[in-house]
Design a protein around this motif. Sequence first.
Motif, short mmCIF file in Angstrom:
data_model
loop_
_atom_site.label_atom_id
_atom_site.label_comp_id
_atom_site.label_asym_id
_atom_site.label_seq_id
_atom_site.Cartn_x
_atom_site.Cartn_y
_atom_site.Cartn_z
N LEU A 136 1.08 -1.30 0.06
CA LEU A 136 0.26 0.08 -0.32
C LEU A 136 0.60 1.18 0.49
O LEU A 136 0.34 2.19 -0.15
N GLU A 137 1.88 0.76 1.05
CA GLU A 137 2.92 2.17 0.53
C GLU A 137 4.10 1.61 0.65
O GLU A 137 4.24 0.61 0.62
N LYS A 138 4.73 2.87 0.06
CA LYS A 138 6.53 2.16 0.18
C LYS A 138 7.35 3.10 1.71
O LYS A 138 6.42 3.67 2.35
N ALA A 139 8.01 1.53 2.31
CA ALA A 139 8.08 1.99 3.59
C ALA A 139 8.86 2.84 4.14
O ALA A 139 9.77 2.65 3.11
N ALA A 140 9.45 3.16 4.88
CA ALA A 140 10.01 3.81 5.58
C ALA A 140 11.42 2.78 5.14
O ALA A 140 11.74 1.54 6.18
N ASP A 141 12.83 2.79 5.23
CA ASP A 141 14.27 2.31 5.39
C ASP A 141 14.45 2.34 7.03
O ASP A 141 14.38 3.62 7.51
N PRO A 142 14.91 1.20 7.48
CA PRO A 142 15.32 1.69 8.84
C PRO A 142 16.48 2.15 8.90
O PRO A 142 17.46 2.39 8.39
N GLY A 143 16.47 2.27 10.07
CA GLY A 143 17.41 4.15 10.03
C GLY A 143 17.19 5.40 9.53
O GLY A 143 17.32 6.13 10.12
#
Length: 355
Positions: A136-143
Amino acid sequence: MYEDILKRISNLSKIETILFERELFKFDKGIPFFLILKASTKKGRDLFFETLDIHEKKWFEEKLNKLEEVNPKEAEQSGKIIEKILNTIPELVASVEKDGKKIKKQIISNREIMKAGFHTNFTISDQMKGIPFPPLEKAADPGQKIIELPDPKKVKLMTNDIIDVIDKRRSRRKFTDNPLTLLELSYLLWATQGIEKLVNNNHISLRTVPSAGARHPFETYLAVHNVSDLDPGLYRYLPIEHQLVFLEKIPELKSKLNKAAFDQNFVGECAVTFLWGCVPYRGEWRYTLTSHKVMLIDIGHVCQNLYLACESINCGTCAVGAYNQEEIDELLNLDGKNEFIIYLAPVGKLNRKKE
Ligand SMILES: Cc1cc2nc3c(=O)[nH]c(=O)nc-3n(C[C@H](O)[C@H](O)[C@H](O)COP(=O)(O)O)c2cc1C
């Protein structure tokens, strides 16, 4: 001096004038023409002024008044540039006429995308093949830095009268220097892409805007210039979490946006520029060849909600469809294939007394 050149310019047909201006603009945004206009005799200038309407004439006169006396060598060089351009005009006209037929064909074929091709374009979609739902969405990258957004419904509205809001909606291109608050930004993000409910095992989102098949194929990017409690830079909205992810600080972000929007300077001269990226696969997964029509319709709903939400908090916006695709995609680090920008909208505070 330069009367011959100015006479040739004043005798150009409408198409020839457009082609001349296009070529001229490539040389220092047309400066050589202003230089010979300034260096010319009054007779030469008048020849050109006769082709203008009263507003254009005033605009040119003001521009010339601001120019310092022209050095004769510079004027001579400018004259040569202009003559060279004028000599290429017949060739350019011939090429435009030759392209004309091709363009007419292309226009007719482009119309097909505007039609509902559900039965004529029937194909087996990835959804039918059982390929899983795209995210559904582009997730945030870790960090990556995450910013919590305040509850959008706590915003202080100037008016919640829907008739008033619809009635006052206009495209606004002049904003004050006042910052937007984080709460106001949160409200605008909620109004444009906010999620009310996740259904179907969290694979489908129902939002504040409609979208064909609830595909919601967009990512919201923000070029933040003047929002309280946010450092200027590039951000992306995470609608599921109602958070922002900080992407990067870009030097001279405002002027880069203005340039990419063909010098429509209000695009960067605002508190925050909304830039909607389209992830076409989210729509294609279900609708294949018919997805592109509905995705274009979908983004209109998003921007209309931005217009109305802005009006309700004394902000303004203006839909922007004229921009350089490659330049904007590159600025936002998008590959231009699996994701690209499809619409922009600068937002800022209004000074209603001045309007
Ligand atoms: C799809 C679309 C693209 C637009 N692109 C631009 C643009 O690039 N630059 C601009 O100044 N206005 C743009 N506009 C705003 C229109 O010029 C504006 O809606 C129109 O002049 C009517 O004015 P109003 O919105 O105040 O009613 C766009 C509007 C739409 C719907």
